[in-house]
Write a protein that holds these residues in place. Structure first.
Motif, mmCIF file in Angstrom:
data_model
loop_
_atom_site.group_PDB
_atom_site.id
_atom_site.type_symbol
_atom_site.label_atom_id
_atom_site.label_comp_id
_atom_site.label_asym_id
_atom_site.label_seq_id
_atom_site.Cartn_x
_atom_site.Cartn_y
_atom_site.Cartn_z
ATOM 1 N N UNK A 350 0.844 -1.201 0.000
ATOM 2 C CA UNK A 350 0.000 0.000 0.000
ATOM 3 C C UNK A 350 0.881 1.253 0.000
ATOM 4 N N UNK A 351 1.933 1.226 0.795
ATOM 5 C CA UNK A 351 2.841 2.389 0.845
ATOM 6 C C UNK A 351 3.447 2.632 -0.536
ATOM 7 N N UNK A 352 3.943 1.553 -1.164
ATOM 8 C CA UNK A 352 4.566 1.719 -2.482
ATOM 9 C C UNK A 352 3.568 2.237 -3.513
ATOM 10 N N UNK A 353 2.316 1.760 -3.393
ATOM 11 C CA UNK A 353 1.290 2.155 -4.372
ATOM 12 C C UNK A 353 0.878 3.618 -4.214
ATOM 13 N N UNK A 354 1.053 4.185 -3.032
ATOM 14 C CA UNK A 354 0.599 5.563 -2.808
ATOM 15 C C UNK A 354 1.740 6.583 -2.808
ATOM 16 N N UNK A 355 2.978 6.118 -2.762
ATOM 17 C CA UNK A 355 4.128 7.044 -2.795
ATOM 18 C C UNK A 355 4.079 7.984 -4.022
ATOM 19 N N UNK A 356 3.680 7.481 -5.220
ATOM 20 C CA UNK A 356 3.683 8.387 -6.377
ATOM 21 C C UNK A 356 2.767 9.607 -6.221
ATOM 22 N N UNK A 573 9.615 -3.621 -10.393
ATOM 23 C CA UNK A 573 10.704 -4.431 -9.826
ATOM 24 C C UNK A 573 10.465 -4.718 -8.340
ATOM 25 N N UNK A 574 10.015 -3.707 -7.598
ATOM 26 C CA UNK A 574 9.880 -3.866 -6.152
ATOM 27 C C UNK A 574 8.645 -4.670 -5.747
ATOM 28 N N UNK A 575 7.558 -4.545 -6.553
ATOM 29 C CA UNK A 575 6.370 -5.323 -6.223
ATOM 30 C C UNK A 575 6.449 -6.708 -6.871
ATOM 31 N N UNK A 576 7.318 -6.834 -7.873
ATOM 32 C CA UNK A 576 7.415 -8.097 -8.599
ATOM 33 C C UNK A 576 6.169 -8.353 -9.421
ATOM 34 N N UNK A 577 5.426 -7.281 -9.698
ATOM 35 C CA UNK A 577 4.150 -7.436 -10.385
ATOM 36 C C UNK A 577 3.944 -6.288 -11.375
ATOM 37 N N UNK A 578 4.100 -6.604 -12.666
ATOM 38 C CA UNK A 578 3.941 -5.595 -13.705
ATOM 39 C C UNK A 578 2.523 -5.052 -13.787
ATOM 40 N N UNK A 579 1.538 -5.912 -13.446
ATOM 41 C CA UNK A 579 0.130 -5.483 -13.534
ATOM 42 C C UNK A 579 -0.141 -4.346 -12.548
ATOM 43 N N UNK A 580 0.386 -4.474 -11.340
ATOM 44 C CA UNK A 580 0.182 -3.426 -10.335
ATOM 45 C C UNK A 580 0.807 -2.129 -10.820
ATOM 46 N N UNK A 583 -0.943 -0.882 -13.979
ATOM 47 C CA UNK A 583 -2.323 -0.595 -13.576
ATOM 48 C C UNK A 583 -2.409 0.737 -12.854
ATOM 49 N N UNK A 584 -1.450 0.987 -11.962
ATOM 50 C CA UNK A 584 -1.426 2.268 -11.240
ATOM 51 C C UNK A 584 -1.184 3.429 -12.197
ATOM 52 N N UNK A 585 -0.288 3.195 -13.141
ATOM 53 C CA UNK A 585 0.044 4.198 -14.161
ATOM 54 C C UNK A 585 -1.255 4.651 -14.843
#
Lengths: 603, 77
Positions: A350-356, A573-580, A583-585
């Protein structure tokens, strides 16, 4: 190659011992998506693997699970000749719990094992002596007393390590204590050998009485965070300028040698303009890693996490989310990397997803341009605060509030299967120690190298694609290029925001890196070097008399949109998930558009 | 009383760890030294019900309310 495995609980000085053994001959191997970092180095004829600090072999979080899984995997391999368990001599009871678990495991797999009793210099400081021979006899395992910091006993340890690791698996003597009940045995052994807790914790508790004091501790906390925030800008700026100047000089030399034409334009615009510009962020990442490394190694980061835990928990975050959020105001890339310190996989995600959503430094030129163009400079809020300054502050706050709201929303959703293994907030506060420069420097250099390795390929591909679209057909100019033609096609999308095709192209191109917006708009308005001449461009934009709602909408768009391919690459790279990541982009882009539209309609 | 009720600078002795906690968490707590008849000292209480800080054996540990109120204590003078 014959292998030696280094294990131990966190903060036992294992990394420093690893550095003393391997010197510069080491590399970091990352497992994408987890905080597990496995380092490999060479010591004499052996490969030494430094495993992440682990409290127990009975795992609680996904990260620990992977670390222990790797230890188990290594133990069954024939190459593994030796296990070294590092113990903190000042925290014998806690260190022994894990050490006894490892001892049982090594015996089960018939592997050589020895204990390195680290930090004996601190025991000597308190005139305390541990009977090593007796402890070794009781445990049925060789114990070597040393200090990785002062190097006391390290030579003897190395000698013993070479001898033991070279030997075939030897039958260890039977321990005199019950190693199958590590908790009780550790307590009994600590009672006999360890430095009393009142002496060990005296200094730590004294410093904590200040740094964790509800009033003084808060003041110290804000002071330290202010220093951190400032350092990212002030210390990194000369280095960033240096890198920029270096790239410019190199570009100058290369483009002079090349004859003008396609190759010249490609090298100049796509390579140096696109790929080169992201290298400028490398020093900022390294400075940030350095400061966070100092905070972590000194033991303060655990205290900062503790202070912030409660307020952030209202939004589904952990106390450990604070540092990445703060770092995100400089650059999202090191901030996403800093989220590795968050133990809970879910809160880390969640932290990584909201940092941007934090207003990073790349947004500054965009904010500066749009505020100058749309917000009058002679208006004051409440008669005191300049409206332009208030708008700046409001944009930063809007980013933070949006991030917290998105976090609260994400925390209500089940994001991963790791949700079930949520790590509760149990935090052992480490001893305050002066950081040692060796592991710190390795970490700083590695952070820069890792960033380049991860982000460079993506930046390269996107830069090339955008350059081709903007360059062809040749000599057609940007408006009639494929990109320009595309701009006219997409114009209806931006029309509801009150914007024409030029803004559409600028906004679209800024999905590579948001700061591109100013440059593209400058070119389209016919002003060269618009990056350096924001005021002139702002006047031109203001002269067109677009409504204020359009300006506010644009600003809102740039607060929310994730327009940085390097960030997406790091997220992937950090989430290991290209979709996330992708998807966020897309999602932040859509959210930014909707909010901008709302602002345009309402204002 | 529970560990969560322990005032700052007060001592307590662990009497029980509630089985409402996840088995993995209970095991981890035991490995950290949270065992029956072990003594704890409360070093810090945070405002707004933030995590407490306690001393247990040779460790200083911070715990949030969800865990601290499931560790029961005998009070000591």
């Amino acid at each position: 190659m014959q292998r030696i495995i280094l294990v131990g609980k966190p903060n036992c000085g294992k990394s420093l011992l690893f550095n003393q053994l391997t010197g510069l001959r080491q590399k970091v191997a990352n497992f994408p998506g987890v905080t597990v970092e496995l380092r490999a180095g060479q010591f004499e004829q052996f490969e030494v693997l430094d495993f992440p600090g682990t409290y127990s072999l009975n795992t609680l979080s996904k990260d620990e699970e992977i670390a222990v899984e790797k230890i188990n995997e290594a133990l069954v391999q024939d190459d593994t000749h030796m296990l070294v368990c590092v113990l903190d001599a000042t925290r014998l009871e806690r260190s022994l719990v894990f050490a006894l678990q490892v001892l049982a495991l090594a015996r089960k797999h018939n592997k050589n094992i020895m204990f390195a009793l680290n930090m004996v210099d601190e025991l000597e400081h308190h005139n305390h002596h541990i009977d090593i021979d007796k402890l070794s006899e009781q445990l049925g395992v060789p114990v070597c007393a040393l200090s990785a910091k002062t190097l006391k006993g390290v030579d003897t340890f190395k000698q013993l390590l070479i001898e033991s690791a070279s030997a075939q698996a030897v039958a260890l003597p039977e321990p005199q204590v019950d190693i199958n009940d590590p908790v009780k045995t550790s307590r009994a052994l600590a009672k006999e050998h360890a430095l009393p807790a009142s002496i060990v914790l005296k200094n730590q508790n004294r410093i904590d009485a200040f740094l964790l004091n509800n009033l003084l501790g808060s003041v110290a906390f804000f002071g330290i965070m202010f220093f951190l925030f400032q350092s990212i800008f002030t210390w990194a700026t000369p280095l960033m300028d240096g890198v920029e100047a270096g790239i410019e000089a190199l570009a100058g030399v290369v483009t002079t040698i090349l004859p003008s034409g396609l190759a010249h334009d490609f090298i100049s615009d796509a390579m140096f303009g696109g790929v080169g510009s992201f290298l400028v962020f490398v020093p900022q990442i390294m400075v940030l890693t350095f400061i966070i490394g100092i905070l972590e190694d000194s033991g303060y980061l655990a205290r900062a996490a503790l202070i912030c835990h409660k307020p952030l928990s209202y939004f589904g975050l952990s106390g450990r989310s604070f540092i990445p959020y703060l770092s995100g105001h400089a650059c999202a890339i090191p901030a996403i990397m800093a989220a590795r310190t968050i133990e809970s996989p879910r809160k880390r995600l969640i932290t990584m997803m909201t940092i941007p959503l934090m207003s990073c430094s790349a947004r500054l030129p965009v904010y500066a341009l749009l505020i100058a163009a749309f917000i009058p400079s002679d208006h004051y809020w409440l008669g005191v605060f300049n409206l332009q300054g208030v708008t700046f502050f409001a944009l930063y706050m809007f980013g933070i509030i949006t991030a917290l709201l998105v976090s609260a929303m994400l925390s209500k959703m089940s994001l991963t299967e790791q949700d079930k293994t949520e790590m509760p907030f149990i935090l052992e506060l480490p001893t305050y120690r002066l950081p040692h420069w060796k592991p710190l420097m390795h970490r700083v250099i590695n952070s820069g190298m890792q960033f380049i390795k991860r982000a460079a390929p993506v930046i390269f591909i996107v830069s090339v694609v955008l350059w081709v679209l903007g360059y062809f057909p040749m000599n057609a100019g940007l408006e009639h290029s494929w990109l320009g033609q595309f701009g006219h096609v997409i114009e209806p999308v931006f029309a509801p925001l009150g914007l024409d095709w030029r803004y559409g192209v600028a906004m679209l191109m800024s999905f590579l890196a948001r700061e591109v917006f100013v440059g593209v708009l400058g070119t389209l308005y016919g002003i060269d070097g618009a990056d350096e001449n924001i005021a002139g461009l702002a006047e031109n934009i203001a002269a067109e008399g677009m409504p204020i709602g359009t300006g506010i909408g644009l600003l809102v768009f740039y607060v929310v949109a994730l327009q940085c391919v390097a960030t997406v690459a790091t997220l992937r790279a950090e989430t290991g998930n290209g979709k996330i990541a992708w998807g966020l982009y897309a999602l932040y882009g859509v959210l930014a558009y909707c909010l901008a539209l709302l602002a345009t309609i309402l204002i | 009383m529970t560990l969560w009720d322990l005032p700052k600078n007060a001592n307590g002795r662990i009497s029980d760890i509630s089985d409402q906690l996840d088995v993995g968490v209970i095991d981890r707590l035991k490995e950290m030294g949270f065992d029956i008849d072990c003594d704890v000292i409360c070093l810090r209480r945070s405002p707004f019900a933030g995590p407490i800080v306690i001393q247990l054996g040779d460790s200083v540990i911070s715990l949030e309310q969800d865990i601290a109120d499931k560790i029961h204590l005998h009070t000591l003078s």
